[in-house]
Write a protein that holds these residues in place. Structure first.
Motif, mmCIF file in Angstrom:
data_model
loop_
_atom_site.group_PDB
_atom_site.id
_atom_site.type_symbol
_atom_site.label_atom_id
_atom_site.label_comp_id
_atom_site.label_asym_id
_atom_site.label_seq_id
_atom_site.Cartn_x
_atom_site.Cartn_y
_atom_site.Cartn_z
ATOM 1 N N HIS A 128 91.110 39.583 43.752
ATOM 2 C CA HIS A 128 89.821 39.252 44.253
ATOM 3 C C HIS A 128 89.177 38.516 42.899
ATOM 4 O O HIS A 128 89.289 39.235 41.872
ATOM 5 N N GLU A 129 88.295 37.413 43.003
ATOM 6 C CA GLU A 129 87.859 36.754 41.766
ATOM 7 C C GLU A 129 86.256 37.053 41.571
ATOM 8 O O GLU A 129 85.539 36.720 40.809
ATOM 9 N N LEU B 244 81.449 46.092 43.666
ATOM 10 C CA LEU B 244 82.756 46.154 44.220
ATOM 11 C C LEU B 244 83.440 44.756 44.644
ATOM 12 O O LEU B 244 82.617 43.798 44.837
ATOM 13 N N CYS B 245 84.555 44.855 44.882
ATOM 14 C CA CYS B 245 85.383 43.820 45.137
ATOM 15 C C CYS B 245 84.708 43.090 46.589
ATOM 16 O O CYS B 245 84.626 43.636 47.337
ATOM 17 N N ASN B 246 84.574 41.727 46.547
ATOM 18 C CA ASN B 246 84.123 41.023 47.710
ATOM 19 C C ASN B 246 85.588 40.669 48.621
ATOM 20 O O ASN B 246 85.980 39.486 48.733
ATOM 21 N N ARG B 247 86.140 41.816 48.908
ATOM 22 C CA ARG B 247 87.461 41.716 49.473
ATOM 23 C C ARG B 247 87.358 41.039 50.807
ATOM 24 O O ARG B 247 88.374 40.485 51.511
ATOM 25 N N TYR B 248 86.239 41.280 51.526
ATOM 26 C CA TYR B 248 86.201 40.975 52.910
ATOM 27 C C TYR B 248 85.765 39.470 53.072
ATOM 28 O O TYR B 248 85.259 39.180 54.094
ATOM 29 N N GLY C 279 88.741 40.335 38.712
ATOM 30 C CA GLY C 279 87.919 39.490 37.810
ATOM 31 C C GLY C 279 86.819 39.857 37.186
ATOM 32 O O GLY C 279 86.104 39.299 36.527
ATOM 33 N N ASP C 280 86.790 41.259 37.068
ATOM 34 C CA ASP C 280 85.658 42.025 36.383
ATOM 35 C C ASP C 280 86.132 43.322 35.584
ATOM 36 O O ASP C 280 86.804 43.958 36.083
ATOM 37 N N PHE D 152 78.735 26.161 27.129
ATOM 38 C CA PHE D 152 79.528 27.203 27.454
ATOM 39 C C PHE D 152 78.787 27.739 28.814
ATOM 40 O O PHE D 152 77.590 27.949 28.899
ATOM 41 N N LEU D 153 79.669 28.117 29.689
ATOM 42 C CA LEU D 153 79.410 28.687 30.941
ATOM 43 C C LEU D 153 79.466 30.081 31.041
ATOM 44 O O LEU D 153 80.618 30.842 30.431
ATOM 45 N N PRO D 154 78.725 31.055 31.703
ATOM 46 C CA PRO D 154 78.855 32.579 31.912
ATOM 47 C C PRO D 154 80.178 32.927 32.394
ATOM 48 O O PRO D 154 80.718 32.037 33.354
ATOM 49 N N GLU D 155 80.857 34.067 31.804
ATOM 50 C CA GLU D 155 82.139 34.371 32.042
ATOM 51 C C GLU D 155 82.321 34.714 33.613
ATOM 52 O O GLU D 155 83.462 34.395 34.143
ATOM 53 N N PHE D 156 81.310 35.218 34.079
ATOM 54 C CA PHE D 156 81.689 35.779 35.648
ATOM 55 C C PHE D 156 80.818 35.059 36.475
ATOM 56 O O PHE D 156 79.486 34.689 35.964
ATOM 57 N N LEU D 157 81.130 34.931 37.850
ATOM 58 C CA LEU D 157 80.569 34.175 38.660
ATOM 59 C C LEU D 157 79.079 34.764 39.370
ATOM 60 O O LEU D 157 78.346 34.319 39.706
#
Length: 832
Positions: free
Chosen positions: A42-43, A50-54, A97-98, A227-232
């Motif tokens: 999960h990205e 927490l993972c956005n797995r849903y 991804g975190d 440069f773009l922030p590393e995390f969404l």
């Protein structure tokens, strides 16, 4: 202390787990030896970390497929029987991804390794993560228990530092090589005016730094760097995307953009930049992170013609056929996804909320196979298996007590894949090279991102293109720009009409003229005592070396070329070494002439071989210069860093130790000259050359000691002028101190340039030394011993008289020339 640190570290992580409690998704399979897996399946994460797995948008099907590549590779090892009765198991978790999530989810690998728990085999190594930022954090955590991490995609050069990351290995090259590959693409198409977009993390920052480093050597300029922030989940992501889009669309003269970003970043960029006409029909060079990611471009809204041309740099590919067959058989392997919550959610449709069939999901997985990932992940598993074989098959081991630190021998392991042997380099990287792909359509709605058009060979540092399509792409005009603000730079160097250059050249020309005048004077008065006492032939050789030294100054100015850079230092080094060698011979001869002890004088006469001493001294410098020219000779260099608006053309010594050795060698000879001359500083006035040699060598040593730090710290065109000035000071000090006083005697004191004057001066000097020596003997000795008549007495000579006996030969070394047969009469006693 280490255990104390581990305790508090684990306690902190445990507290974090309790605070953010969620059921850990994982994939597990038992075995004698467990391999951990960390994949960004999960990205993104939610507001609670927490993972956005849903949410389907956060699931990366390609990364899920990569976790299954690890499963497949392990199963192949077990089925092959190459490990005998030993089986490999796995424990795969999600990094989302975190960094924080990755650290939390890999903690079970370390808890399993607790020495007090023996019911579960320890995790011997971890494969993953894909992203460099996550690997940097995770490998530090795993290293607390010496657990190796083998990444299949983390390419940041930072991770090559083995002092900071001793447990990190990877089956991919570091990004310095990828930056070189990008430069080769730009060079091949003459693209030198480009934009850069990158993530603001270890991966993106390092890649941009290496791009800048290599670009400046090839006149490639960056119009902008965004440069773009590393995390969404970063709050600044939207603003950063808008800024990047603005730079891309408004810089209409920038047609080529290099991107070191993640796939989701590129999806947002394309969705925004293609809305503007100025953002279309560009050339994009995609880094390995998104070069084969189909999710980057929404083909329902945009087509490839809107984008323009996309070159992709991909890691070396492997054979995907076996893995494809593995995926097609998933419907017959319920045991796989029963213990694999990632696969189970995906195949059961709980992630997407749809009721699509199993075959469709398997097809989706197959379409997300990245050939490079099959290659890299399989290599990682092979490396671990080969290490297990070395530890427990080729020699005996107790699997129950086998610990991760033993697995560190995989750094030197040699393993095979498809019949080819592989191994890690000294930085634990596997330099397999890159493939260059060109995006194209397979069908009206299907993109092909595996169409290879070239290869980059790391060992040779060269690019080979294999498709003709790329030759049809347009070219840009080549111009030189600055790398700070893309303003054209003014070329600068020490020009011939520069006032300082003119002054220095005038002094060099004057030095040449004065040297020639001295040579004429010496030749005209060749048989006089002043010339003979200077060892005539050696004096002429010294004058020739000074001519060459003054002449070498000419090569330090003007627009530099490679041959000029090499000539100037070598010519100066050899010519001034010859000067100091000649002075060394003269210093040696002075000491020998006035050494009255017969034993010591005999030894000195045997050692005194002037035409052997000079070649031997020269041989040392010739060796230094030869090694310098053969290994890394001085070269012409364009310096675009030192000044914002100037492009400095200069000579780069290229091997400073060789340059230093050349100067140090001359300095060593000068110090010997100084010591010898200093010992003879109290000799007769007509032989006062020792004082002047001492003075000239002192000037040389002081000026070059000052030169060192000044030369290293000064930048600009006058750096060469500083060395020119120091060379002139050195040459003039020799010319003035050793020759001008003699020329003055020859021209204006002719009455002192006679044999009788020299004899009397020597006699007076010797008598003075004798009186000093008499004071050291008992008072009963008669002063009559000092009489010149005593030289003819048959009685045994007093020690002082013995010294006086040597007066006859004192002047001989100065009046005698090794190449002349005639010599003035030796000093005779008055009685005779």
């Amino acid at each position: 202390m280490e255990q104390f640190f581990k305790f508090w570290f684990f306690l902190a992580i445990f507290s974090l787990q309790v605070f953010c409690s969620e059921a850990l998704q994982e994939a597990k399979s038992p075995g004698d030896i467990i391999i951990g897996g960390l994949f960004p399946i999960h990205e993104s994460v939610d507001d609670n970390g927490l993972c956005n797995r849903y949410f389907f948008i956060s699931l990366n099907v390609a990364r899920l497929a990569q976790s299954l590549m690890m499963v497949h590779a392990i199963e192949e090892i077990n089925q092959s029987g190459e490990l005998g009765n030993i089986t490999l198991g796995y424990h795969i978790v999600d990094s989302c991804g975190d960094i924080t999530t990755a650290l939390r989810n890999t903690l079970p690998f370390m808890k399993i390794n607790d020495r007090e728990q023996h019911f579960t085999p320890p995790v011997m190594a971890v494969i993953g993560d894909y992203y460099s930022e996550i690997s940097v954090a995770v490998t530090r955590q795993l290293n607390l228990e010496k657990i190796p991490e083998i990444s299949y995609g983390s390419t940041s050069g930072l991770l090559s530092d083995k002092t900071r990351f001793p447990s990190f290995l990877r089956t991919v090259p570091e990004d310095d090589h990828q930056a070189k590959a990008v430069i080769e693409i730009l060079k091949d198409h003459n693209w030198n005016w480009v934009g850069i977009v990158a993530t603001d993390g270890e991966y993106g920052r390092y890649a941009v730094e290496r791009l800048r480093h290599h670009a400046e050597r090839h006149d490639i300029c960056f119009a902008y760097i965004k440069f773009l922030p590393e995390f969404l989940v970063d709050n600044n992501l939207k603003d950063s995307i808008n800024e990047a889009v603005k730079s891309i669309t408004e810089n209409t003269n920038v047609s080529v953009i290099v991107s070191f970003t993640k796939p989701n970043h590129m999806m947002y960029i394309f969705d925004n930049v293609l809305k503007h006409h100025g953002g279309r029909n560009k050339v994009w060079i995609a880094s390995d992170t998104w070069s084969q990611s189909v999710n980057c471009l929404d083909t329902t809204r945009w087509n490839l013609k809107d984008v323009g041309t996309i070159f992709g740099i991909t890691l070396k590919s492997g054979n995907t056929s076996r893995f494809e067959q593995f995926l097609r058989n998933l419907d017959n392997r319920p045991d796989l996804y029963e213990n694999n919550s990632f696969l189970s959610d995906f195949l059961n449709g709980t992630v997407s909320g749809s009721n699509t069939s199993l075959d469709t999901k398997i097809t989706q997985l197959i379409n997300m196979i990245y050939p490079y990932a099959v290659f890299s992940i399989e290599l990682a598993v092979k490396a671990i298996a080969e290490t297990v074989k070395d530890l427990c098959i080729n020699q005996e081991c107790d699997i129950a007590t086998l610990q991760p630190e033993k697995v560190h021998v995989l750094k030197t392991a040699k393993f095979y894949l498809d019949g080819k042997k592989y191994s890690f380099d000294k930085n634990c990287n596997l330099n397999s090279g890159y493939d260059i792909v060109l995006w194209r359509y397979n069908s009206p709605n299907t993109l092909d991102m595996n169409y290879e058009v070239g290869h980059y060979h790391i060992e040779q540092g060269s690019m080979t293109f294999i498709r003709s399509e790329i030759s049809n792409l347009y070219h840009q005009t080549k111009t030189t720009f600055s790398f700070q603000n893309c303003i054209k730079k003014r070329i600068d160097y020490l020009e011939w009409d520069d006032v300082y250059h003119i002054v220095l050249l005038a002094f060099a020309a004057l030095g040449v003229l004065l040297t020639l005048v001295v040579a004429v004077i010496f030749l005209a008065r060749w048989n006089t005592p002043v010339v003979r006492s200077s060892v005539g032939p050696i004096a002429i050789l010294l004058l020739l070396s000074l001519l060459s030294t003054f002449g070498s100054v000419v090569f330090f100015g003007g627009q530099p070329k490679d041959w000029q850079c090499q000539t100037r230092q070598v010519l100066f080094g050899l010519s001034f070494t010859l000067s100091v060698s000649c002075i060394l011979v003269r210093s040696f001869r002075i000491i020998m002439a006035f050494e009255f002890d017969p034993v010591t004088q005999g030894i000195l006469e045997k050692l005194y071989k002037p035409y052997l001493i000079i070649p031997l001294c020269m041989a040392g410098q010739v060796l230094i210069c030869t090694v310098w020219l053969a290994y890394r000779p001085p070269v012409f260099q364009q310096d675009s860093k030192s000044f914002v608006k100037l492009l400095l053309l200069k000579c780069h010594e290229n091997l400073l130790p060789a340059f230093g050795a050349m100067l140090a060698y001359i300095g060593f000879l000068a110090i010997i000259c100084f010591i010898l001359a200093f010992k003879g500083r109290k000799l007769p006035e007509c032989y006062n050359e020792s004082k002047f040699i001492t003075f000239s060598m002192l000037i040389y040593i002081i000026t070059w000691i000052i030169f060192g730090p000044v030369y290293v710290n000064v930048t600009g065109k006058y750096n060469s002028a500083i060395e020119m000035a120091v060379i002139l000071i050195s040459a003039y000090s020799v010319l003035f101190c050793l020759f001008f006083t003699k020329c003055y005697i020859i021209l204006f004191k002719a009455e002192e340039n006679t044999v009788n004057v020299f004899r009397n001066t020597v006699r007076n000097f010797s008598m003075g030394r004798d009186r000093d020596l008499d004071k050291n003997y008992p008072s009963g000795i008669q002063n009559s011993a000092l009489s010149m008549e005593s030289l003819s007495s048959p009685e045994p000579l007093h020690p002082v008289a013995k010294r006086r006996e040597s007066i006859n030969s004192v002047a001989k070394p100065f009046f005698q020339s090794p190449v002349l047969d005639k010599q003035p009469p030796l000093l005779q006693d008055e009685a005779q």
